[in-house]
Design a protein around this motif. Sequence first.
Motif, mmCIF file in Angstrom:
data_model
loop_
_atom_site.group_PDB
_atom_site.id
_atom_site.type_symbol
_atom_site.label_atom_id
_atom_site.label_comp_id
_atom_site.label_asym_id
_atom_site.label_seq_id
_atom_site.Cartn_x
_atom_site.Cartn_y
_atom_site.Cartn_z
ATOM 1 N N PRO A 207 31.428 32.907 24.923
ATOM 2 C CA PRO A 207 30.782 33.785 25.914
ATOM 3 C C PRO A 207 30.823 33.265 27.356
ATOM 4 O O PRO A 207 30.380 33.946 28.262
ATOM 5 N N HIS A 208 31.377 32.053 27.538
ATOM 6 C CA HIS A 208 31.284 31.407 28.862
ATOM 7 C C HIS A 208 32.103 32.124 29.934
ATOM 8 O O HIS A 208 31.758 32.128 31.103
ATOM 9 N N TYR A 209 33.217 32.719 29.504
ATOM 10 C CA TYR A 209 34.077 33.427 30.459
ATOM 11 C C TYR A 209 33.324 34.580 31.111
ATOM 12 O O TYR A 209 33.340 34.748 32.335
ATOM 13 N N ASP A 210 32.654 35.370 30.290
ATOM 14 C CA ASP A 210 31.929 36.523 30.830
ATOM 15 C C ASP A 210 30.719 36.095 31.662
ATOM 16 O O ASP A 210 30.394 36.737 32.668
ATOM 17 N N VAL A 211 30.082 35.015 31.263
ATOM 18 C CA VAL A 211 28.959 34.488 32.063
ATOM 19 C C VAL A 211 29.471 34.092 33.453
ATOM 20 O O VAL A 211 28.892 34.464 34.476
ATOM 21 N N ALA A 212 30.575 33.369 33.490
ATOM 22 C CA ALA A 212 31.122 32.902 34.777
ATOM 23 C C ALA A 212 31.573 34.078 35.645
ATOM 24 O O ALA A 212 31.529 34.007 36.879
ATOM 25 N N HIS A 213 32.032 35.149 34.996
ATOM 26 C CA HIS A 213 32.566 36.285 35.759
ATOM 27 C C HIS A 213 31.566 37.420 35.981
ATOM 28 O O HIS A 213 31.945 38.511 36.399
ATOM 29 N N GLU A 214 30.308 37.138 35.719
ATOM 30 C CA GLU A 214 29.279 38.164 35.854
ATOM 31 C C GLU A 214 29.357 38.877 37.220
ATOM 32 O O GLU A 214 29.397 40.100 37.293
ATOM 33 N N PHE A 215 29.412 38.086 38.294
ATOM 34 C CA PHE A 215 29.442 38.705 39.628
ATOM 35 C C PHE A 215 30.764 39.393 39.916
ATOM 36 O O PHE A 215 30.828 40.404 40.600
ATOM 37 N N VAL A 216 31.836 38.822 39.396
ATOM 38 C CA VAL A 216 33.148 39.443 39.583
ATOM 39 C C VAL A 216 33.165 40.833 38.945
ATOM 40 O O VAL A 216 33.606 41.810 39.557
ATOM 41 N N TYR A 217 32.649 40.916 37.713
ATOM 42 C CA TYR A 217 32.598 42.215 37.033
ATOM 43 C C TYR A 217 31.722 43.188 37.818
ATOM 44 O O TYR A 217 32.049 44.359 37.990
ATOM 45 N N LYS A 218 30.587 42.672 38.290
ATOM 46 C CA LYS A 218 29.616 43.508 38.982
ATOM 47 C C LYS A 218 30.200 44.052 40.286
ATOM 48 O O LYS A 218 30.142 45.260 40.555
ATOM 49 N N ILE A 219 30.784 43.156 41.065
ATOM 50 C CA ILE A 219 31.331 43.563 42.365
ATOM 51 C C ILE A 219 32.526 44.489 42.189
ATOM 52 O O ILE A 219 32.702 45.457 42.928
ATOM 53 N N SER A 220 33.344 44.206 41.188
ATOM 54 C CA SER A 220 34.528 45.056 41.003
ATOM 55 C C SER A 220 34.139 46.380 40.345
ATOM 56 O O SER A 220 34.964 47.288 40.259
ATOM 57 N N GLY A 221 32.888 46.470 39.894
ATOM 58 C CA GLY A 221 32.430 47.735 39.304
ATOM 59 C C GLY A 221 33.083 48.030 37.969
ATOM 60 O O GLY A 221 33.119 49.174 37.528
ATOM 61 N N THR A 222 33.619 47.005 37.319
ATOM 62 C CA THR A 222 34.263 47.212 36.022
ATOM 63 C C THR A 222 33.733 46.180 35.063
ATOM 64 O O THR A 222 33.682 45.004 35.376
ATOM 65 N N GLY A 223 33.357 46.600 33.893
ATOM 66 C CA GLY A 223 32.965 45.647 32.871
ATOM 67 C C GLY A 223 34.220 44.953 32.376
ATOM 68 O O GLY A 223 35.339 45.395 32.675
ATOM 69 N N PRO A 224 34.080 43.870 31.621
ATOM 70 C CA PRO A 224 35.250 43.170 31.090
ATOM 71 C C PRO A 224 36.071 44.081 30.186
ATOM 72 O O PRO A 224 37.296 44.041 30.207
ATOM 73 N N GLN A 225 35.403 44.940 29.416
ATOM 74 C CA GLN A 225 36.117 45.826 28.492
ATOM 75 C C GLN A 225 36.993 46.803 29.267
ATOM 76 O O GLN A 225 38.130 47.055 28.903
ATOM 77 N N ALA A 226 36.446 47.328 30.355
ATOM 78 C CA ALA A 226 37.186 48.306 31.142
ATOM 79 C C ALA A 226 38.492 47.717 31.649
ATOM 80 O O ALA A 226 39.487 48.419 31.802
ATOM 81 N N LYS A 227 38.473 46.412 31.893
ATOM 82 C CA LYS A 227 39.638 45.833 32.539
ATOM 83 C C LYS A 227 40.585 45.157 31.572
ATOM 84 O O LYS A 227 41.775 45.101 31.820
ATOM 85 N N LEU A 228 40.028 44.555 30.499
ATOM 86 C CA LEU A 228 40.944 43.719 29.706
ATOM 87 C C LEU A 228 41.329 44.369 28.386
ATOM 88 O O LEU A 228 40.540 44.683 27.582
#
Lengths: 228, 228
Positions: A207-228
């Motif tokens: 789960p560490h990847y998503d924790v580290a990218h929390e702000f990236v996902y938030k700012i880009s307006g896309t959840g990890p699922q939407a993008k990957l």
Amino acid sequence: MSAPIRYYYDLMSQPSRALLIIFRLSNMPFEDCVVALRNGEHLTDDYKREINRFQRVPCIHDNGYKLAESVAILRYLSAKGKIPEHLYPKYFVDQSRIDEFLEWQHMTLRLTCAMYFRTVWLEPLLTGKTPTEAKIEVMRMHMERNLDVVEEVWLEGKDFLTGNSLTVADIFAACEIEQTRMADYDVRIKYPKIRAWLKRVRQSCNPHYDVAHEFVYKISGTGPQAKL
Amino acid sequence: MSAPIRYYYDLMSQPSRALLIIFRLSNMPFEDCVVALRNGEHLTDDYKREINRFQRVPCIHDNGYKLAESVAILRYLSAKGKIPEHLYPKYFVDQSRIDEFLEWQHMTLRLTCAMYFRTVWLEPLLTGKTPTEAKIEVMRMHMERNLDVVEEVWLEGKDFLTGNSLTVADIFAACEIEQTRMADYDVRIKYPKIRAWLKRVRQSCNPHYDVAHEFVYKISGTGPQAKL
């Protein structure tokens, strides 16, 4: 028993995210010292004197020993036995293949992804001015020249950048590429190997990847699922 | 007995010069493989396939093992016992202080000195167009922001970048700064500590320093005495 290292970082910084993921994957205890770059916390005289003479993140303090530069920090902690060998091997030949990537990235992938992010997202935010289409195009071209090398050379015939398992090289690289999401760049479109590799990196690090990218996902307006 | 390593380099490349000086100071035997960048020798398919998949210099072949990136090469050869400890220590704490510089330099000193050189000297040569004064000024400003850090942080209270004796950090840094001579930049004017340090680095490395900088001196139209 010595105190855990103090880790100074901000999740908006690519190498800060990479080290956070690496520390957590390594089960290394550390003291969380968040530095809010957006508030200029790294620009004070105190920060320069007490925390990091270069006024940047990430950096560590290890019982009074102050060290900056993510790759230098990684190597120092590896030498102390804090990083498992499957992430950063100790045998010098295997290590050199990962070092080759870590040194290659600075002036190629890291520089050009960061410049694209800066031009399209950060500078407009700071100055209120929109970059010209021509400028964005030049930045995109420079970045894609290096994404081409990742796709065609580094990912040629293997699942990860330096072999068939995840190492710190993949984590550093993924964090640089993820930064461009915030500038609405979708690396998946032109780069099928990078797309599949990013998925593997995320799965290997969660789960560490998503924790580290929390702000990236938030700012880009896309959840990890939407993008990957 | 194994064959000496094959060293592929061009003296117009800053890290190529740094490794050449380091190899010679280390009395390490190597096979001289000069790659004439000016003739595009690195751009052929053969070079990509046989010599270096990134089509750059420097790189080495060690009994068939191919490795690129100057800092990765340095570490690999240090691990093989080819580089004396006074140039690159094996004790991990001492090594980390030098690694900190080697990682710091890429996106700071190296990038901005190279961009200045490129803008003022290389691009006009390749395109026949003179850069605007405004562009040169921006490049100079970026470079001097990092030269300031060398003068005020790295050289603060010591004779060399990471302590009181010469290490590979000084050699890499000096080779980057020397590149700007060819673009008629004289670092001595604003930076007294850098001036004195460059003199020490040259003295500690000669005769190899002057050998490596033969073309730099020639192109800049200044002998080493005239400049240092």
